[in-house]
Design a protein around this motif. Structure first.
Motif, PDB file in Angstrom:
ATOM      1  N   MET A   1      13.421 -49.452 -42.574  1.00  0.00           N
ATOM      2  CA  MET A   1      12.540 -50.437 -43.174  1.00  0.00           C
ATOM      3  C   MET A   1      11.244 -49.773 -43.655  1.00  0.00           C
ATOM      4  SD  MET A   1      12.250 -53.432 -44.069  1.00  0.00           S
ATOM      5  CE  MET A   1      11.423 -54.967 -44.095  1.00  0.00           C
ATOM      6  N   SER A   2      10.724 -48.843 -42.869  1.00  0.00           N
ATOM      7  CA  SER A   2       9.486 -48.174 -43.267  1.00  0.00           C
ATOM      8  C   SER A   2       9.715 -47.300 -44.499  1.00  0.00           C
ATOM      9  CB  SER A   2       8.925 -47.353 -42.119  1.00  0.00           C
ATOM     10  OG  SER A   2       9.797 -46.292 -41.800  1.00  0.00           O
ATOM     11  N   GLN A   3      10.914 -46.753 -44.672  1.00  0.00           N
ATOM     12  CA  GLN A   3      11.212 -45.959 -45.858  1.00  0.00           C
ATOM     13  C   GLN A   3      11.210 -46.832 -47.106  1.00  0.00           C
ATOM     14  OE1 GLN A   3      14.898 -44.082 -44.878  1.00  0.00           O
ATOM     15  NE2 GLN A   3      13.912 -42.315 -43.932  1.00  0.00           N
ATOM     16  N   LEU A   4      11.709 -48.060 -46.967  1.00  0.00           N
ATOM     17  CA  LEU A   4      11.719 -48.995 -48.091  1.00  0.00           C
ATOM     18  C   LEU A   4      10.299 -49.374 -48.481  1.00  0.00           C
ATOM     19  CD1 LEU A   4      13.301 -50.760 -50.047  1.00  0.00           C
ATOM     20  CD2 LEU A   4      13.305 -52.530 -48.296  1.00  0.00           C
ATOM     21  N   LEU A   5       9.457 -49.641 -47.506  1.00  0.00           N
ATOM     22  CA  LEU A   5       8.060 -49.963 -47.796  1.00  0.00           C
ATOM     23  C   LEU A   5       7.338 -48.770 -48.417  1.00  0.00           C
ATOM     24  CD1 LEU A   5       7.106 -52.039 -44.643  1.00  0.00           C
ATOM     25  CD2 LEU A   5       7.539 -52.878 -46.952  1.00  0.00           C
ATOM     26  N   GLY A   6       7.640 -47.576 -47.931  1.00  0.00           N
ATOM     27  CA  GLY A   6       7.060 -46.366 -48.502  1.00  0.00           C
ATOM     28  C   GLY A   6       7.498 -46.164 -49.941  1.00  0.00           C
ATOM     29  N   LEU A   7       8.769 -46.444 -50.228  1.00  0.00           N
ATOM     30  CA  LEU A   7       9.292 -46.309 -51.582  1.00  0.00           C
ATOM     31  C   LEU A   7       8.602 -47.304 -52.512  1.00  0.00           C
ATOM     32  CD1 LEU A   7      11.372 -44.870 -53.357  1.00  0.00           C
ATOM     33  CD2 LEU A   7      12.964 -46.700 -52.809  1.00  0.00           C
ATOM     34  N   ILE A   8       8.383 -48.509 -52.045  1.00  0.00           N
ATOM     35  CA  ILE A   8       7.689 -49.509 -52.854  1.00  0.00           C
ATOM     36  C   ILE A   8       6.239 -49.082 -53.109  1.00  0.00           C
ATOM     37  CG2 ILE A   8       6.798 -51.881 -52.846  1.00  0.00           C
ATOM     38  CD1 ILE A   8       9.427 -52.666 -51.409  1.00  0.00           C
ATOM     39  N   ALA A   9       5.572 -48.579 -52.080  1.00  0.00           N
ATOM     40  CA  ALA A   9       4.186 -48.127 -52.243  1.00  0.00           C
ATOM     41  C   ALA A   9       4.100 -46.967 -53.230  1.00  0.00           C
ATOM     42  CB  ALA A   9       3.605 -47.726 -50.890  1.00  0.00           C
ATOM     43  N   VAL A  10       5.002 -46.012 -53.108  1.00  0.00           N
ATOM     44  CA  VAL A  10       5.020 -44.881 -54.044  1.00  0.00           C
ATOM     45  C   VAL A  10       5.349 -45.385 -55.442  1.00  0.00           C
ATOM     46  CG1 VAL A  10       6.283 -42.777 -54.658  1.00  0.00           C
ATOM     47  CG2 VAL A  10       5.527 -43.138 -52.319  1.00  0.00           C
ATOM     48  N   GLY A  11       6.245 -46.345 -55.540  1.00  0.00           N
ATOM     49  CA  GLY A  11       6.597 -46.918 -56.841  1.00  0.00           C
ATOM     50  C   GLY A  11       5.415 -47.586 -57.517  1.00  0.00           C
ATOM     51  N   ALA A  32       4.150 -56.155 -64.452  1.00  0.00           N
ATOM     52  CA  ALA A  32       5.392 -55.631 -65.033  1.00  0.00           C
ATOM     53  C   ALA A  32       5.401 -54.106 -64.987  1.00  0.00           C
ATOM     54  CB  ALA A  32       5.534 -56.118 -66.474  1.00  0.00           C
ATOM     55  N   THR A  33       4.250 -53.504 -65.247  1.00  0.00           N
ATOM     56  CA  THR A  33       4.151 -52.042 -65.192  1.00  0.00           C
ATOM     57  C   THR A  33       4.416 -51.535 -63.781  1.00  0.00           C
ATOM     58  OG1 THR A  33       2.530 -52.088 -66.970  1.00  0.00           O
ATOM     59  CG2 THR A  33       2.651 -50.081 -65.670  1.00  0.00           C
ATOM     60  N   LEU A  34       3.848 -52.198 -62.792  1.00  0.00           N
ATOM     61  CA  LEU A  34       4.049 -51.773 -61.404  1.00  0.00           C
ATOM     62  C   LEU A  34       5.503 -51.948 -60.972  1.00  0.00           C
ATOM     63  CD1 LEU A  34       0.777 -53.126 -59.773  1.00  0.00           C
ATOM     64  CD2 LEU A  34       1.297 -50.791 -60.465  1.00  0.00           C
ATOM     65  N   LEU A  35       6.136 -53.043 -61.404  1.00  0.00           N
ATOM     66  CA  LEU A  35       7.550 -53.247 -61.063  1.00  0.00           C
ATOM     67  C   LEU A  35       8.433 -52.192 -61.723  1.00  0.00           C
ATOM     68  CD1 LEU A  35       7.819 -57.133 -61.207  1.00  0.00           C
ATOM     69  CD2 LEU A  35       7.773 -55.671 -59.181  1.00  0.00           C
ATOM     70  N   LEU A  36       8.108 -51.828 -62.953  1.00  0.00           N
ATOM     71  CA  LEU A  36       8.855 -50.749 -63.595  1.00  0.00           C
ATOM     72  C   LEU A  36       8.588 -49.415 -62.906  1.00  0.00           C
ATOM     73  CD1 LEU A  36       8.545 -51.721 -67.352  1.00  0.00           C
ATOM     74  CD2 LEU A  36      10.598 -51.755 -65.936  1.00  0.00           C
ATOM     75  N   GLY A  37       7.403 -49.256 -62.321  1.00  0.00           N
ATOM     76  CA  GLY A  37       7.115 -48.061 -61.529  1.00  0.00           C
ATOM     77  C   GLY A  37       7.981 -47.981 -60.294  1.00  0.00           C
ATOM     78  N   VAL A  38       8.197 -49.116 -59.646  1.00  0.00           N
ATOM     79  CA  VAL A  38       9.080 -49.151 -58.472  1.00  0.00           C
ATOM     80  C   VAL A  38      10.510 -48.798 -58.904  1.00  0.00           C
ATOM     81  CG1 VAL A  38      10.085 -50.631 -56.693  1.00  0.00           C
ATOM     82  CG2 VAL A  38       7.638 -50.770 -57.182  1.00  0.00           C
ATOM     83  N   ALA A  39      10.945 -49.378 -60.032  1.00  0.00           N
ATOM     84  CA  ALA A  39      12.287 -49.053 -60.536  1.00  0.00           C
ATOM     85  C   ALA A  39      12.382 -47.571 -60.893  1.00  0.00           C
ATOM     86  CB  ALA A  39      12.611 -49.918 -61.750  1.00  0.00           C
ATOM     87  N   GLY A  40      11.332 -47.037 -61.495  1.00  0.00           N
ATOM     88  CA  GLY A  40      11.304 -45.608 -61.830  1.00  0.00           C
ATOM     89  C   GLY A  40      11.353 -44.734 -60.598  1.00  0.00           C
ATOM     90  N   ALA A  41      10.672 -45.162 -59.534  1.00  0.00           N
ATOM     91  CA  ALA A  41      10.702 -44.395 -58.287  1.00  0.00           C
ATOM     92  C   ALA A  41      12.105 -44.371 -57.696  1.00  0.00           C
ATOM     93  CB  ALA A  41       9.716 -44.970 -57.282  1.00  0.00           C
ATOM     94  N   LEU A  73       9.453 -43.663 -69.274  1.00  0.00           N
ATOM     95  CA  LEU A  73      10.547 -44.046 -70.178  1.00  0.00           C
ATOM     96  C   LEU A  73      10.863 -45.531 -70.073  1.00  0.00           C
ATOM     97  CD1 LEU A  73      12.974 -41.012 -69.742  1.00  0.00           C
ATOM     98  CD2 LEU A  73      11.565 -41.555 -71.722  1.00  0.00           C
ATOM     99  N   LEU A  74      10.908 -46.077 -68.857  1.00  0.00           N
ATOM    100  CA  LEU A  74      11.186 -47.506 -68.687  1.00  0.00           C
ATOM    101  C   LEU A  74      10.102 -48.368 -69.321  1.00  0.00           C
ATOM    102  CD1 LEU A  74      12.509 -47.658 -65.008  1.00  0.00           C
ATOM    103  CD2 LEU A  74      13.812 -47.996 -67.109  1.00  0.00           C
ATOM    104  N   ILE A  75       8.853 -47.963 -69.162  1.00  0.00           N
ATOM    105  CA  ILE A  75       7.752 -48.717 -69.775  1.00  0.00           C
ATOM    106  C   ILE A  75       7.865 -48.661 -71.302  1.00  0.00           C
ATOM    107  CG2 ILE A  75       5.248 -48.710 -70.134  1.00  0.00           C
ATOM    108  CD1 ILE A  75       5.012 -47.897 -67.141  1.00  0.00           C
ATOM    109  N   GLY A  76       8.181 -47.502 -71.839  1.00  0.00           N
ATOM    110  CA  GLY A  76       8.356 -47.376 -73.285  1.00  0.00           C
ATOM    111  C   GLY A  76       9.500 -48.234 -73.801  1.00  0.00           C
TER     112      GLY A  76
END
Length: 89
Positions: A1-11, A32-41, A73-76
């Protein structure tokens, strides 16, 4: 669970950095930019794992770099798709 939260924070950080790295004016919302950052991460972590230079569950240089490139790339792509819909024909 902590890895998932860490991944979201890094995203979220990746999304903010991708917005700064991408040139030009961006018409996307910050959320939207932050959500695409999470997807990019996530995608960048998977690419690093696939290339065997990192893992999606660990933060390292290659995973961070792939995540940032993927987020830019996702944002573009998202801006391009939104821009085509907004143009009246």
């Amino acid at each position: 669970m902590s890895q998932l939260l860490g991944l979201i924070a890094v995203g979220l950080v990746i999304g903010a950095l991708a917005r700064l790295v991408k040139p030009g004016r961006q018409r996307m919302s910050l959320l939207a930019t932050l959500l695409l950052g999470v997807a990019g991460a996530v995608i960048g972590g998977l690419i690093a794992d696939w290339l065997d230079v990192g893992s999606i569950t660990e933060l390292n240089f290659w995973g961070f770099l792939f995540a940032l490139i993927t987020a830019v790339l996702l944002i573009g792509i998202a801006e391009g798709a939104a821009g085509r819909r907004a143009v009246p024909r």
